[in-house]
Design a protein around this motif. Sequence first.
Motif, PDB file in Angstrom:
ATOM      1  N   ILE B 245       0.812  -1.213   0.000  1.00  0.00           N
ATOM      2  CA  ILE B 245       0.000   0.000   0.000  1.00  0.00           C
ATOM      3  C   ILE B 245       0.848   1.266   0.000  1.00  0.00           C
ATOM      4  O   ILE B 245       0.612   2.177  -0.796  1.00  0.00           O
ATOM      5  CB  ILE B 245      -0.972  -0.023   1.194  1.00  0.00           C
ATOM      6  N   PHE B 246       1.884   1.319   0.842  1.00  0.00           N
ATOM      7  CA  PHE B 246       2.664   2.554   0.911  1.00  0.00           C
ATOM      8  C   PHE B 246       3.410   2.879  -0.384  1.00  0.00           C
ATOM      9  O   PHE B 246       3.305   4.005  -0.884  1.00  0.00           O
ATOM     10  CB  PHE B 246       3.602   2.550   2.125  1.00  0.00           C
ATOM     11  N   PRO B 247       4.138   1.932  -0.966  1.00  0.00           N
ATOM     12  CA  PRO B 247       4.793   2.260  -2.243  1.00  0.00           C
ATOM     13  C   PRO B 247       3.801   2.630  -3.357  1.00  0.00           C
ATOM     14  O   PRO B 247       4.068   3.533  -4.151  1.00  0.00           O
ATOM     15  CB  PRO B 247       5.544   0.983  -2.603  1.00  0.00           C
ATOM     16  N   VAL B 248       2.652   1.952  -3.410  1.00  0.00           N
ATOM     17  CA  VAL B 248       1.667   2.278  -4.443  1.00  0.00           C
ATOM     18  C   VAL B 248       1.180   3.712  -4.238  1.00  0.00           C
ATOM     19  O   VAL B 248       1.123   4.513  -5.172  1.00  0.00           O
ATOM     20  CB  VAL B 248       0.475   1.289  -4.414  1.00  0.00           C
ATOM     21  N   PHE B 249       0.879   4.042  -2.995  1.00  0.00           N
ATOM     22  CA  PHE B 249       0.434   5.386  -2.654  1.00  0.00           C
ATOM     23  C   PHE B 249       1.498   6.406  -3.067  1.00  0.00           C
ATOM     24  O   PHE B 249       1.189   7.439  -3.655  1.00  0.00           O
ATOM     25  CB  PHE B 249       0.189   5.439  -1.146  1.00  0.00           C
ATOM     26  N   ALA B 250       2.757   6.062  -2.793  1.00  0.00           N
ATOM     27  CA  ALA B 250       3.852   6.994  -3.092  1.00  0.00           C
ATOM     28  C   ALA B 250       3.984   7.226  -4.590  1.00  0.00           C
ATOM     29  O   ALA B 250       4.153   8.363  -5.035  1.00  0.00           O
ATOM     30  CB  ALA B 250       5.163   6.464  -2.519  1.00  0.00           C
ATOM     31  N   PHE B 251       3.859   6.172  -5.411  1.00  0.00           N
ATOM     32  CA  PHE B 251       4.056   6.431  -6.849  1.00  0.00           C
ATOM     33  C   PHE B 251       2.844   7.117  -7.473  1.00  0.00           C
ATOM     34  O   PHE B 251       2.991   7.908  -8.404  1.00  0.00           O
ATOM     35  CB  PHE B 251       4.541   5.183  -7.608  1.00  0.00           C
ATOM     36  N   VAL B 252       1.655   6.849  -6.931  1.00  0.00           N
ATOM     37  CA  VAL B 252       0.475   7.548  -7.444  1.00  0.00           C
ATOM     38  C   VAL B 252       0.594   9.045  -7.149  1.00  0.00           C
ATOM     39  O   VAL B 252       0.308   9.895  -7.986  1.00  0.00           O
ATOM     40  CB  VAL B 252      -0.816   6.965  -6.836  1.00  0.00           C
ATOM     41  N   LEU B 253       1.090   9.353  -5.957  1.00  0.00           N
ATOM     42  CA  LEU B 253       1.272  10.748  -5.551  1.00  0.00           C
ATOM     43  C   LEU B 253       2.299  11.431  -6.446  1.00  0.00           C
ATOM     44  O   LEU B 253       2.114  12.559  -6.896  1.00  0.00           O
ATOM     45  CB  LEU B 253       1.751  10.771  -4.091  1.00  0.00           C
ATOM     46  N   LYS B 254       3.386  10.726  -6.734  1.00  0.00           N
ATOM     47  CA  LYS B 254       4.444  11.288  -7.567  1.00  0.00           C
ATOM     48  C   LYS B 254       3.928  11.505  -8.993  1.00  0.00           C
ATOM     49  O   LYS B 254       4.207  12.523  -9.626  1.00  0.00           O
ATOM     50  CB  LYS B 254       5.649  10.341  -7.569  1.00  0.00           C
ATOM     51  N   ALA B 255       3.141  10.532  -9.486  1.00  0.00           N
ATOM     52  CA  ALA B 255       2.636  10.614 -10.860  1.00  0.00           C
ATOM     53  C   ALA B 255       1.733  11.826 -11.049  1.00  0.00           C
ATOM     54  O   ALA B 255       1.632  12.376 -12.136  1.00  0.00           O
ATOM     55  CB  ALA B 255       1.886   9.339 -11.227  1.00  0.00           C
ATOM     56  N   ARG B 256       1.081  12.257  -9.966  1.00  0.00           N
ATOM     57  CA  ARG B 256       0.141  13.372 -10.086  1.00  0.00           C
ATOM     58  C   ARG B 256       0.806  14.667 -10.498  1.00  0.00           C
ATOM     59  O   ARG B 256       0.212  15.505 -11.163  1.00  0.00           O
ATOM     60  CB  ARG B 256      -0.579  13.586  -8.756  1.00  0.00           C
ATOM     61  N   THR B 257       2.063  14.852 -10.078  1.00  0.00           N
ATOM     62  CA  THR B 257       2.706  16.142 -10.346  1.00  0.00           C
ATOM     63  C   THR B 257       3.835  16.030 -11.369  1.00  0.00           C
ATOM     64  O   THR B 257       4.552  16.990 -11.583  1.00  0.00           O
ATOM     65  CB  THR B 257       3.273  16.723  -9.048  1.00  0.00           C
ATOM     66  N   LYS B 258       3.996  14.872 -11.964  1.00  0.00           N
ATOM     67  CA  LYS B 258       5.109  14.716 -12.903  1.00  0.00           C
ATOM     68  C   LYS B 258       4.786  15.342 -14.264  1.00  0.00           C
ATOM     69  O   LYS B 258       3.654  15.322 -14.711  1.00  0.00           O
ATOM     70  CB  LYS B 258       5.415  13.225 -13.067  1.00  0.00           C
TER      71      LYS B 258
END
Lengths: 235, 260
Positions: B245-258
């Motif tokens: 859950i944590f890594p998935v959350f982290a990459f989704v968050l990163k993808a939002r602003t890339k």
Amino acid sequence: MIKVEGVKKQFNKNPVLIGLDVEIKEGDVVAILGPNGSGKTTLIKSILGMVVPDSGIITVKGESNRKDSSYRNQIDYLPQIANFPANLKVAELLKMINDIRGGSVREKELIATFGIEPFLNKKLSKLSGGTKQKVNIVLAFMFDSPILILDEPTTGLDPLALIKLKVLIEEEKAKGKTILITSHIMSFVEEVANRIIFLLEGKTYFNGSLEEIKSQTKQADLEHAIATFLEKEYA
Amino acid sequence: MLKVLKYSFYDLGRSRWSYIYFCFYLALGFVLLFLNNDLSKAIITLMNVIIVLVPLIGTIFGVMYYYNSVEFTELLLAQPIKRRNIFLGQYLGISISLSLSLLLGIGIPFMIYGLLKSAAIFDFFLLLLTGAFLTFIFVALAFNISLRNENKIKGFGYAVLLWLFLAVIYDGIFLMSLMVFEDYPLDKFSLIGTLLNPIDLSRTLILLKLDISALMGYTGAVFKNFFGTSSGMIISIVSLFLWIIFPVFAFVLKARTKDF
């Protein structure tokens, strides 16, 4: 229709857009011009939501483009460099985008116009640059959306395909669509656009009609008018 | 998201690498059974291989897929699809296809060997479940790495380092510190140390189930003493979930602003 207000963007401390304001009204055919690196593609990608501005607001049909993705249903986009998944065949790509987006209206007609039938079963990685661009054009024009964004649509096209592209754009113009074009071919711009936005170093340097730009610079054609701008700025 | 998942899956179904991965596990399963001639023993050997190799393949495959499908991603970004759905769809596409390769590659030889009539069937399923967990965890970590690095070489470098760290170096540091601080009570330290590394966590989980104290090592023994077998297993499964859950959350968050 599209409103860009105070948009700023820098990549790795390199400012590309510095407080850009642009308004594009419904039915406008706007050419975004400017030297390399002036921020044309960044502006287009910001409108599409592919680039996230550092500050500023972009609205499409009155709604912020950061809220939701559904506004992209209103936009057909032709990217500058046609990069496609390499191991897909042309027919599969068309089918896939059609499946994801739904409601293509003139796919078959466009395939015939640009003579893509012989390539339908070829992999995209095997196509020449010009053929890829034709596939790109089919993808962009096959949905009948009210806004068209064309980033360097003429790249790699042969004269015949270029004429067909112009006819296509004229048709869309006649339908009253809002069209945004970037190009380095001034004669092409002169033929299709009715308004020019000239970007220089991340700002709007000129925004007006073709006639205005010519009379302001006292030049007979667009190419020289733009050259005058550049000379004035860099002299 | 389902459409993106469908096409990622379709794309991977035609990729040579999915089949190489599948054939590798198929061969491994047959060879192990042939050499061991005993299902439960083969499962232990298989555990050791899975626990090291699945993370490696997950990270490398995840990074490779991301960089290879940048064009596909850009094409999708201009369509009316949410960013979150694009990346989640691709993530699930790889994770599920890798897990399927593992499941089929190992499942087929074991089935032929008479797994269904054997008592080891639950151990075997736990092993496959752990393999799937590790795949989902390491593909998510790989997405985090590749979304943050435009440079492919750097991305691959970090991916290999991450694997090396969690699979090899971490254990080394862990054991060293257990030796250096042996005069102190180390129960809690080693418990936390195990929870912080998904590979150690999976190993402990399987060994708890197999109940082989000789292989459990210090951390396994502490785990068992502290939680008992059943709650120990529940805690390790929950922790593995959190590791997804944590890594998935982290990459989704990163993808939002890339920017693309």
